[in-house]
Design a protein around this motif. Structure first.
Motif, PDB file in Angstrom:
ATOM      1  N   LEU A  46      51.980  -9.046 -28.825  1.00 18.20           N
ATOM      2  CA  LEU A  46      51.261  -9.705 -29.970  1.00 18.20           C
ATOM      3  C   LEU A  46      50.853 -11.450 -29.711  1.00 18.20           C
ATOM      4  CD1 LEU A  46      52.688  -8.031 -33.234  1.00 18.20           C
ATOM      5  CD2 LEU A  46      50.810  -7.424 -31.733  1.00 18.20           C
ATOM      6  N   ALA A  47      52.067 -12.047 -29.005  1.00 20.76           N
ATOM      7  CA  ALA A  47      51.861 -13.427 -28.838  1.00 20.76           C
ATOM      8  C   ALA A  47      50.775 -13.495 -28.017  1.00 20.76           C
ATOM      9  CB  ALA A  47      53.167 -14.058 -28.346  1.00 20.76           C
ATOM     10  N   ASN A  48      50.724 -12.952 -26.766  1.00 21.07           N
ATOM     11  CA  ASN A  48      49.585 -13.202 -25.805  1.00 21.07           C
ATOM     12  C   ASN A  48      48.481 -12.490 -26.260  1.00 21.07           C
ATOM     13  OD1 ASN A  48      51.267 -14.246 -23.724  1.00 21.07           O
ATOM     14  ND2 ASN A  48      52.226 -12.370 -23.542  1.00 21.07           N
ATOM     15  N   ILE A  49      48.298 -11.343 -27.449  1.00 20.34           N
ATOM     16  CA  ILE A  49      47.183 -11.189 -27.931  1.00 20.34           C
ATOM     17  C   ILE A  49      46.584 -12.168 -28.814  1.00 20.34           C
ATOM     18  CG2 ILE A  49      46.044  -9.965 -29.818  1.00 20.34           C
ATOM     19  CD1 ILE A  49      47.858  -7.433 -28.819  1.00 20.34           C
ATOM     20  N   ILE A  50      47.476 -13.172 -29.398  1.00 18.21           N
ATOM     21  CA  ILE A  50      46.983 -13.964 -30.301  1.00 18.21           C
ATOM     22  C   ILE A  50      46.455 -15.255 -29.301  1.00 18.21           C
ATOM     23  CG2 ILE A  50      47.908 -16.038 -31.677  1.00 18.21           C
ATOM     24  CD1 ILE A  50      49.683 -13.643 -32.865  1.00 18.21           C
ATOM     25  N   GLN A  51      47.306 -15.531 -28.030  1.00 18.26           N
ATOM     26  CA  GLN A  51      46.643 -16.565 -27.252  1.00 18.26           C
ATOM     27  C   GLN A  51      45.296 -16.167 -26.815  1.00 18.26           C
ATOM     28  OE1 GLN A  51      48.591 -18.927 -27.016  1.00 18.26           O
ATOM     29  NE2 GLN A  51      47.579 -20.248 -25.352  1.00 18.26           N
ATOM     30  N   VAL A  52      45.218 -14.771 -26.459  1.00 25.04           N
ATOM     31  CA  VAL A  52      43.783 -14.310 -25.810  1.00 25.04           C
ATOM     32  C   VAL A  52      42.765 -14.938 -26.895  1.00 25.04           C
ATOM     33  CG1 VAL A  52      42.453 -12.454 -24.971  1.00 25.04           C
ATOM     34  CG2 VAL A  52      44.776 -12.872 -24.056  1.00 25.04           C
ATOM     35  N   LEU A  53      43.058 -14.556 -28.096  1.00 27.53           N
ATOM     36  CA  LEU A  53      42.001 -14.716 -29.225  1.00 27.53           C
ATOM     37  C   LEU A  53      41.786 -16.097 -29.468  1.00 27.53           C
ATOM     38  CD1 LEU A  53      43.045 -11.686 -31.770  1.00 27.53           C
ATOM     39  CD2 LEU A  53      41.191 -11.889 -30.175  1.00 27.53           C
ATOM     40  N   ARG A  54      42.909 -16.793 -29.535  1.00 23.07           N
ATOM     41  CA  ARG A  54      42.636 -18.213 -29.673  1.00 23.07           C
ATOM     42  C   ARG A  54      41.634 -18.781 -28.439  1.00 23.07           C
ATOM     43  NH1 ARG A  54      49.009 -19.844 -31.333  1.00 23.07           N
ATOM     44  NH2 ARG A  54      48.500 -19.403 -33.517  1.00 23.07           N
ATOM     45  N   TYR A  55      41.883 -18.477 -27.246  1.00 25.85           N
ATOM     46  CA  TYR A  55      41.112 -18.832 -26.191  1.00 25.85           C
ATOM     47  C   TYR A  55      39.760 -18.919 -26.552  1.00 25.85           C
ATOM     48  CZ  TYR A  55      39.203 -19.068 -21.347  1.00 25.85           C
ATOM     49  OH  TYR A  55      38.312 -19.401 -20.373  1.00 25.85           O
ATOM     50  N   TYR A  56      39.397 -17.479 -26.999  1.00 27.27           N
ATOM     51  CA  TYR A  56      37.837 -17.320 -27.597  1.00 27.27           C
ATOM     52  C   TYR A  56      37.533 -17.978 -28.668  1.00 27.27           C
ATOM     53  CZ  TYR A  56      37.888 -14.486 -23.376  1.00 27.27           C
ATOM     54  OH  TYR A  56      37.735 -13.936 -22.064  1.00 27.27           O
ATOM     55  N   ALA A  57      38.310 -18.041 -29.591  1.00 22.44           N
ATOM     56  CA  ALA A  57      38.148 -18.769 -30.883  1.00 22.44           C
ATOM     57  C   ALA A  57      37.712 -20.410 -30.553  1.00 22.44           C
ATOM     58  CB  ALA A  57      39.105 -18.777 -31.876  1.00 22.44           C
ATOM     59  N   ASN A  58      38.224 -20.853 -29.709  1.00 22.35           N
ATOM     60  CA  ASN A  58      38.028 -22.248 -29.344  1.00 22.35           C
ATOM     61  C   ASN A  58      36.808 -22.315 -28.618  1.00 22.35           C
ATOM     62  OD1 ASN A  58      40.364 -23.102 -30.481  1.00 22.35           O
ATOM     63  ND2 ASN A  58      41.652 -22.701 -28.310  1.00 22.35           N
ATOM     64  N   ARG A  59      36.416 -21.273 -28.052  1.00 18.46           N
ATOM     65  CA  ARG A  59      34.986 -21.387 -27.573  1.00 18.46           C
ATOM     66  C   ARG A  59      33.872 -20.765 -28.221  1.00 18.46           C
ATOM     67  NH1 ARG A  59      38.718 -21.990 -24.692  1.00 18.46           N
ATOM     68  NH2 ARG A  59      38.499 -22.905 -22.339  1.00 18.46           N
ATOM     69  N   GLY A  60      34.107 -20.925 -29.634  1.00 20.22           N
ATOM     70  CA  GLY A  60      33.090 -20.319 -30.673  1.00 20.22           C
ATOM     71  C   GLY A  60      32.796 -19.199 -31.243  1.00 20.22           C
ATOM     72  N   LYS A  61      33.820 -18.308 -30.636  1.00 21.03           N
ATOM     73  CA  LYS A  61      33.603 -16.794 -31.059  1.00 21.03           C
ATOM     74  C   LYS A  61      34.316 -16.669 -32.644  1.00 21.03           C
ATOM     75  CE  LYS A  61      32.083 -15.425 -27.222  1.00 21.03           C
ATOM     76  NZ  LYS A  61      30.780 -14.652 -27.362  1.00 21.03           N
ATOM     77  N   GLU A  62      33.530 -15.835 -33.417  1.00 18.71           N
ATOM     78  CA  GLU A  62      33.780 -15.760 -34.895  1.00 18.71           C
ATOM     79  C   GLU A  62      34.674 -14.930 -34.981  1.00 18.71           C
ATOM     80  OE1 GLU A  62      32.913 -17.870 -37.156  1.00 18.71           O
ATOM     81  OE2 GLU A  62      31.335 -18.797 -35.923  1.00 18.71           O
ATOM     82  N   ILE A  63      36.117 -15.242 -34.578  1.00 19.19           N
ATOM     83  CA  ILE A  63      37.110 -14.092 -34.674  1.00 19.19           C
ATOM     84  C   ILE A  63      38.442 -14.475 -35.398  1.00 19.19           C
ATOM     85  CG2 ILE A  63      36.437 -12.836 -32.303  1.00 19.19           C
ATOM     86  CD1 ILE A  63      38.564 -14.745 -30.949  1.00 19.19           C
ATOM     87  N   ALA A  64      38.025 -15.677 -36.312  1.00 16.07           N
ATOM     88  CA  ALA A  64      39.492 -15.995 -37.284  1.00 16.07           C
ATOM     89  C   ALA A  64      39.914 -14.751 -37.930  1.00 16.07           C
ATOM     90  CB  ALA A  64      38.657 -17.243 -38.030  1.00 16.07           C
TER      91      ALA A  64
END
Length: 352
Positions: free
Chosen positions: A128-146
């Motif tokens: 889960l920690a690495n899933i969160i890390q992956v999602l944060r990577y794309y959230a920081n690039r403008g993906k609406e995945i909050a």
């Protein structure tokens, strides 16, 4: 002369620098003196045996017992896949690093419900920690995945702590992954593929086909690395140790699938390196064609050789090296040389 200048250190470095050999074309595999000879209709190639970590066989390959003996001597595992890229089994030579003590320790931690639950929780927490890390990577690039990020973060922070059985842990991970796979459509918005839930046997769409193929590579990579340690791959903790041949590699792979298989998927699809023409439909399922598999493993190997800053070691290490390091951490925990609080701590990385 200290250890860092010794032959033992040089040998260990060479082991980490070994490469994986992928065989897609049909032909013959044989020994030629101290090399592995690959013969196809188009060409003959020779590979020094000391440079090979493991071999992935996708084509129809002939080999003999003498070659298997050669592989056993040099600690080389073969992983076999069928026509559609499904993993079907491995040639797993007799272990060179057998440790009855380690087997007893693994069994002890499996049979003790509290110890097993502790380890199983670490695997899920790492995943889960690495899933969160992956999602944060794309959230920081403008993906609406909050929305997906918040839901999975809640599972990670409060859901895991409330689990008292392996089944509850598996349920938490399953629910978190459902949110995670839903986010793929947002991350890959504008791409020609969509995913409507996870499907495995067979994969129902191209994204599921990529997920399954990538996961198989991570499972087998972990199996190769376990072979180089004192650990027994038959005794896992999150996945039940039963009549299945191997389980520990499935446990360890949970940590690495988001940052290896999934990141490769996003890169290949997002950059249009893999498209609709790289898939075929057969028997109600969708599968990668050979060219698609070739493209995938090239990107996968590049990811394994890429590096990140290891906070505990305070230096850059490759993902390939990190596979082994995580296994060493597990070994130390089992023999009580080091308390294992977060199994995947070094992998919660800032740079993807």
């Amino acid at each position: 002369m200290n250890y860092w200048q010794s032959k033992a250190y040089e040998k260990r470095v060479r082991k980490f620098m070994q490469k994986t050999l992928y065989l897609f074309a049909s032909g013959r595999l044989r020994r030629k003196e101290n090399t592995v000879c690959v013969e196809t209709e188009e060409q003959v190639k020779y590979f020094p045996v000391e440079n090979i970590r493991d071999i992935y066989v996708f084509g129809e390959v002939d080999l003999n017992k003498k070659l298997l003996e050669f592989f056993h001597q040099h600690e080389i595992i073969l992983h076999f896949f069928d026509y559609h890229g499904h993993y079907i089994g491995s040639f797993y030579p007799r272990e060179h690093y057998n440790s009855g003590y380690m087997v007893l320790k693994q069994a002890e931690h499996y049979l003790d419900a509290e110890k097993r639950l502790f380890l199983a929780r670490q695997f899920v927490a790492g995943s889960l920690a690495n899933i969160i890390q992956v999602l944060r990577y794309y959230a920081n690039r403008g993906k609406e995945i909050a929305h997906y990020l918040e839901a999975i973060d809640e599972f990670n922070r409060s859901g895991l702590a409330s689990c008292h059985t392996i089944e509850e842990l598996m349920a938490i991970e399953g629910n978190a992954r459902n949110y995670y796979y839903e986010s793929f459509n947002v991350i890959l918005e504008g791409c020609p593929f969509v995913i409507d839930g996870r499907s495995k046997r067979p994969p129902a769409d191209p994204l599921n086909a990529l997920i399954s193929f990538g996961n198989s590579l991570v499972y087998t990579k972990m199996l190769t690395e376990i072979y180089k340690t004192h650990l027994d791959p038959r005794i896992g903790f999150l996945h039940a140790t039963n009549f299945r041949r191997f389980t520990l590699n499935l446990d360890m792979a949970e940590i690495f699938k988001p940052i290896l298989a999934d990141r490769v998927l996003f890169s290949l699809v997002g950059k249009r390196m893999i498209g609709p023409n790289d898939f075929e439909r057969h028997g109600g399922g969708v599968f990668l064609k050979e060219q698609g598999r070739r493209t995938y493993v090239e990107e996968f190997e590049a990811k394994l050789q890429s590096t990140f800053y290891h906070r505990r070691l305070k230096r850059n290490v490759s993902y390939q090296t990190c596979l082994r390091l995580e296994l060493y951490k597990l070994e130390k925990h089992l023999i009580r040389r080091r308390s294992l609080y977060t199994l995947c701590e070094p992998l919660v990385i800032g740079r993807m």
